[in-house]
Design a protein around this motif. Structure first.
Motif, PDB file in Angstrom:
ATOM      1  N   UNK A 135     108.198  79.264 -56.806  1.00 35.19           N
ATOM      2  CA  UNK A 135     108.473  80.243 -56.064  1.00 35.19           C
ATOM      3  C   UNK A 135     109.977  80.503 -55.935  1.00 35.19           C
ATOM      4  N   UNK A 136     110.694  79.490 -55.608  1.00 34.70           N
ATOM      5  CA  UNK A 136     112.209  79.578 -55.348  1.00 34.70           C
ATOM      6  C   UNK A 136     113.026  79.769 -56.468  1.00 34.70           C
ATOM      7  N   UNK A 137     112.486  79.898 -57.695  1.00 36.04           N
ATOM      8  CA  UNK A 137     113.181  80.052 -59.062  1.00 36.04           C
ATOM      9  C   UNK A 137     112.904  81.595 -59.413  1.00 36.04           C
ATOM     10  N   UNK A 138     114.064  82.256 -59.958  1.00 35.14           N
ATOM     11  CA  UNK A 138     114.044  83.479 -60.551  1.00 35.14           C
ATOM     12  C   UNK A 138     113.196  83.239 -61.872  1.00 35.14           C
ATOM     13  N   UNK A 139     112.639  84.317 -62.373  1.00 39.68           N
ATOM     14  CA  UNK A 139     111.879  84.477 -63.680  1.00 39.68           C
ATOM     15  C   UNK A 139     112.966  83.802 -64.693  1.00 39.68           C
ATOM     16  N   UNK A 140     112.497  83.151 -65.687  1.00 43.15           N
ATOM     17  CA  UNK A 140     113.328  82.350 -66.555  1.00 43.15           C
ATOM     18  C   UNK A 140     114.127  81.129 -66.127  1.00 43.15           C
ATOM     19  N   UNK A 141     113.849  80.937 -64.803  1.00 44.36           N
ATOM     20  CA  UNK A 141     114.520  79.793 -64.322  1.00 44.36           C
ATOM     21  C   UNK A 141     114.101  78.340 -64.906  1.00 44.36           C
ATOM     22  N   UNK A 142     115.033  77.571 -64.810  1.00 43.20           N
ATOM     23  CA  UNK A 142     114.615  76.295 -65.495  1.00 43.20           C
ATOM     24  C   UNK A 142     114.434  75.111 -64.353  1.00 43.20           C
ATOM     25  N   UNK A 143     113.373  74.405 -64.450  1.00 45.63           N
ATOM     26  CA  UNK A 143     112.920  73.227 -63.667  1.00 45.63           C
ATOM     27  C   UNK A 143     113.140  71.978 -64.471  1.00 45.63           C
ATOM     28  N   UNK A 144     113.976  71.006 -63.835  1.00 50.02           N
ATOM     29  CA  UNK A 144     113.965  69.632 -64.637  1.00 50.02           C
ATOM     30  C   UNK A 144     113.512  68.436 -63.505  1.00 50.02           C
ATOM     31  N   UNK A 145     112.540  67.921 -64.310  1.00 52.06           N
ATOM     32  CA  UNK A 145     111.976  66.579 -63.556  1.00 52.06           C
ATOM     33  C   UNK A 145     112.694  65.590 -64.210  1.00 52.06           C
ATOM     34  N   UNK A 146     113.441  64.764 -63.446  1.00 51.29           N
ATOM     35  CA  UNK A 146     114.182  63.748 -64.158  1.00 51.29           C
ATOM     36  C   UNK A 146     113.387  62.258 -63.365  1.00 51.29           C
ATOM     37  N   UNK A 147     112.563  61.522 -64.133  1.00 46.00           N
ATOM     38  CA  UNK A 147     111.981  60.461 -63.621  1.00 46.00           C
ATOM     39  C   UNK A 147     111.495  59.440 -64.749  1.00 46.00           C
ATOM     40  N   UNK A 148     110.901  58.255 -64.049  1.00 46.94           N
ATOM     41  CA  UNK A 148     110.399  57.463 -64.961  1.00 46.94           C
ATOM     42  C   UNK A 148     108.942  57.851 -65.666  1.00 46.94           C
ATOM     43  N   UNK A 149     108.812  57.840 -66.851  1.00 45.74           N
ATOM     44  CA  UNK A 149     107.469  58.272 -67.446  1.00 45.74           C
ATOM     45  C   UNK A 149     107.000  57.026 -67.975  1.00 45.74           C
ATOM     46  N   UNK A 150     106.067  56.547 -67.470  1.00 43.58           N
ATOM     47  CA  UNK A 150     105.027  55.392 -67.499  1.00 43.58           C
ATOM     48  C   UNK A 150     104.826  55.366 -68.945  1.00 43.58           C
ATOM     49  N   UNK A 151     104.393  56.300 -69.815  1.00 47.59           N
ATOM     50  CA  UNK A 151     103.632  56.246 -70.934  1.00 47.59           C
ATOM     51  C   UNK A 151     104.808  56.412 -72.126  1.00 47.59           C
ATOM     52  N   UNK A 152     106.177  56.663 -71.853  1.00 44.54           N
ATOM     53  CA  UNK A 152     106.817  56.896 -72.959  1.00 44.54           C
ATOM     54  C   UNK A 152     108.087  55.968 -73.027  1.00 44.54           C
ATOM     55  N   UNK A 153     108.041  54.919 -72.119  1.00 43.75           N
ATOM     56  CA  UNK A 153     109.236  54.011 -72.247  1.00 43.75           C
ATOM     57  C   UNK A 153     108.928  53.017 -73.422  1.00 43.75           C
ATOM     58  N   UNK A 154     110.218  52.405 -73.568  1.00 38.87           N
ATOM     59  CA  UNK A 154     110.260  51.351 -74.571  1.00 38.87           C
ATOM     60  C   UNK A 154     109.109  50.438 -74.604  1.00 38.87           C
ATOM     61  N   UNK A 155     108.605  50.577 -75.803  1.00 41.17           N
ATOM     62  CA  UNK A 155     107.395  49.431 -76.101  1.00 41.17           C
ATOM     63  C   UNK A 155     107.737  48.071 -75.673  1.00 41.17           C
ATOM     64  N   UNK A 156     106.818  47.401 -75.263  1.00 40.44           N
ATOM     65  CA  UNK A 156     107.217  45.782 -75.220  1.00 40.44           C
ATOM     66  C   UNK A 156     106.704  45.273 -73.947  1.00 40.44           C
ATOM     67  N   UNK A 157     106.159  44.053 -73.801  1.00 37.65           N
ATOM     68  CA  UNK A 157     105.588  43.620 -72.434  1.00 37.65           C
ATOM     69  C   UNK A 157     106.509  43.595 -71.101  1.00 37.65           C
ATOM     70  N   UNK A 158     107.773  43.435 -71.447  1.00 38.79           N
ATOM     71  CA  UNK A 158     108.627  43.059 -70.421  1.00 38.79           C
ATOM     72  C   UNK A 158     108.959  44.539 -70.024  1.00 38.79           C
ATOM     73  N   UNK A 159     109.234  45.663 -70.556  1.00 33.29           N
ATOM     74  CA  UNK A 159     109.414  47.005 -70.231  1.00 33.29           C
ATOM     75  C   UNK A 159     108.044  47.431 -69.518  1.00 33.29           C
ATOM     76  N   UNK A 160     106.868  47.315 -69.907  1.00 31.21           N
ATOM     77  CA  UNK A 160     105.860  47.752 -69.396  1.00 31.21           C
ATOM     78  C   UNK A 160     105.758  46.991 -68.020  1.00 31.21           C
ATOM     79  N   UNK A 161     105.709  45.536 -67.939  1.00 29.91           N
ATOM     80  CA  UNK A 161     105.692  45.086 -66.624  1.00 29.91           C
ATOM     81  C   UNK A 161     106.699  45.365 -65.713  1.00 29.91           C
ATOM     82  N   UNK A 162     107.906  45.934 -66.092  1.00 25.19           N
ATOM     83  CA  UNK A 162     108.833  46.258 -65.119  1.00 25.19           C
ATOM     84  C   UNK A 162     108.234  47.684 -64.458  1.00 25.19           C
ATOM     85  N   UNK A 163     107.426  48.463 -65.381  1.00 29.41           N
ATOM     86  CA  UNK A 163     107.169  49.966 -64.852  1.00 29.41           C
ATOM     87  C   UNK A 163     105.695  49.488 -63.916  1.00 29.41           C
ATOM     88  N   UNK A 164     105.386  48.811 -64.164  1.00 27.49           N
ATOM     89  CA  UNK A 164     104.065  48.488 -63.461  1.00 27.49           C
ATOM     90  C   UNK A 164     104.527  47.865 -61.971  1.00 27.49           C
TER      91      UNK A 164
END
Ligand SMILES: C[S@@+](CC[C@H](N)C(=O)[O-])C[C@H]1O[C@@H](n2cnc3c(N)ncnc32)[C@H](O)[C@@H]1O
Length: 342
Positions: A260-289
């Protein structure tokens, strides 16, 4: 800890011949790092390699105890020893010395404090499904937790913001940025430096905001992004490390308010850790969990996958969601979408 099992140790664990002692002892490793950082061990060894005795004399520490600490840090992979002289490994030099541009020392203080003050509430949080005490209320009562939290978010942002700013598609005629929960304002500042016609408003809780003098085109505004008026007419909205701190209802509500606060055509950027797209590997998954568990016990939020964030953005009325992984920002990825023109 930069520790890797040798094949014999790995086999012993796979066969469960040895108990999982590193998990029992994990907190001790954290305290060893904090003690070394606070007594000046890492910074002194950055200056010059040293024996335990010389280091203890230089820093005013007990010589026997210093030797015990140095041997533990060597075992954990932060020091190397040759001929009785200890020196930093690359990991310690890069991340744990105050002189390093990549120093994450504020994080060490924050995570130690978090483990000590907030994590004892985990059992209750698992029973109740929510933190025993709201995180921001704990910050208000604990100046060291508060200071170290803001120092840690600023240290991470200082490394990530320039790369993130390069990946944000700012509309050509854009003028106004809304930095939601922008704290220190470093993500906005990186964007302002690239786009001289932009101005930014950072909305956050009063203790988190940068001083008004931080930049002539940046306006700090104290308020709640869930309750207070966000204003209108924005061209870009930034939500860095915000959505993971909210429950599903709050996340949906906030994204509707941002739309509602953005004008039409405005851009939203969500910067975060996306649990399903990180580096594969047990250690990385363990960190995310573990991070997910941390959000449960502290803020009552959670790590969401890119698909979930996409669903939230679409439900708030945004168009197609693009996924970007800024170089130099391995743990914070971007989901970017536009508000439809009509
Ligand atoms: C994890 S920090 C992220 C800070 C910054 N965006 C970053 O990525 O480094 C979350 C921020 O949201 C702010 N915050 C949390 N709840 C808020 C609320 N209801 N209204 C405004 N700010 C809030 C906190 O004070 C903090 O600065």
């Amino acid at each position: 800890m930069p520790l890797f099992y040798n094949p014999l140790e790995a086999a012993a664990h796979r066969l469960s011949v040895v108990p999982p002692m590193f998990d029992y002892f994990g907190a001790m490793g954290l305290h060893a790092l904090v003690a070394a950082a606070r007594t000046g061990v890492f910074d002194a060894l950055r200056e010059r390699p040293s024996t335990a005795g010389d280091l203890a004399a230089a820093l005013g520490l007990d010589p026997h105890a210093t030797g015990v600490l140095l041997r533990a840090l060597t075992g954990l992979g932060y020091l190397r020893v040759r001929g009785g002289r200890y020196r930093l490994t690359r990991t310690a030099r890069r991340w744990l010395t105050t002189g390093s541009t990549t120093s994450l020392l504020p994080g060490l203080v924050f995570w130690e404090r978090t483990a000590r003050v907030l994590w004892p509430g985990l059992e209750q949080a698992v029973r109740d499904g929510a933190p025993a005490r709201p995180f921001y209320a704990s910050l208000a009562d604990d100046p060291e937790l508060s200071r170290s939290f803001h120092a840690w978010t600023a240290a991470v942002a200082a490394r990530q913001a320039p790369a993130a700013a390069r990946r944000i598609p700012v509309p050509r005629d854009a003028r106004l940025v809304l930095d939601v929960g922008g704290g220190h304002g470093l993500f906005s500042l990186a964007l302002l430096r690239r786009h001289p016609r932009l101005r930014a408003t950072v909305i956050d809780l009063p203790d988190a905001l940068p001083p008004a003098a931080a930049h002539p085109r940046l306006t700090p505004r104290a308020g709640s992004f869930l309750e207070d008026d966000l204003g209108s007419g924005y061209d870009v909205a930034l939500l860095f490390n915000i959505v993971h701190g909210l429950n599903d209802e709050e996340a949906a509500r906030l994204l509707r308010r941002v739309a509602a606060a953005l004008d039409p055509g405005g851009v939203v950027v969500v910067g975060d850790q996306f649990g399903d797209s990180l580096m594969p590997g047990r250690a990385s998954r363990a960190l995310v969990h573990l991070l997910d568990l941390n959000y449960l016990v502290t803020v009552g939020g959670r790590v969401r996958g890119l698909a979930e964030v996409t669903g939230l953005l679409r439900a708030a009325g945004f168009g197609r969601v693009r996924h970007r992984r800024p170089l130099g920002s391995p743990t914070t990825e971007l989901a970017i979408a536009r508000k439809p023109l009509r």
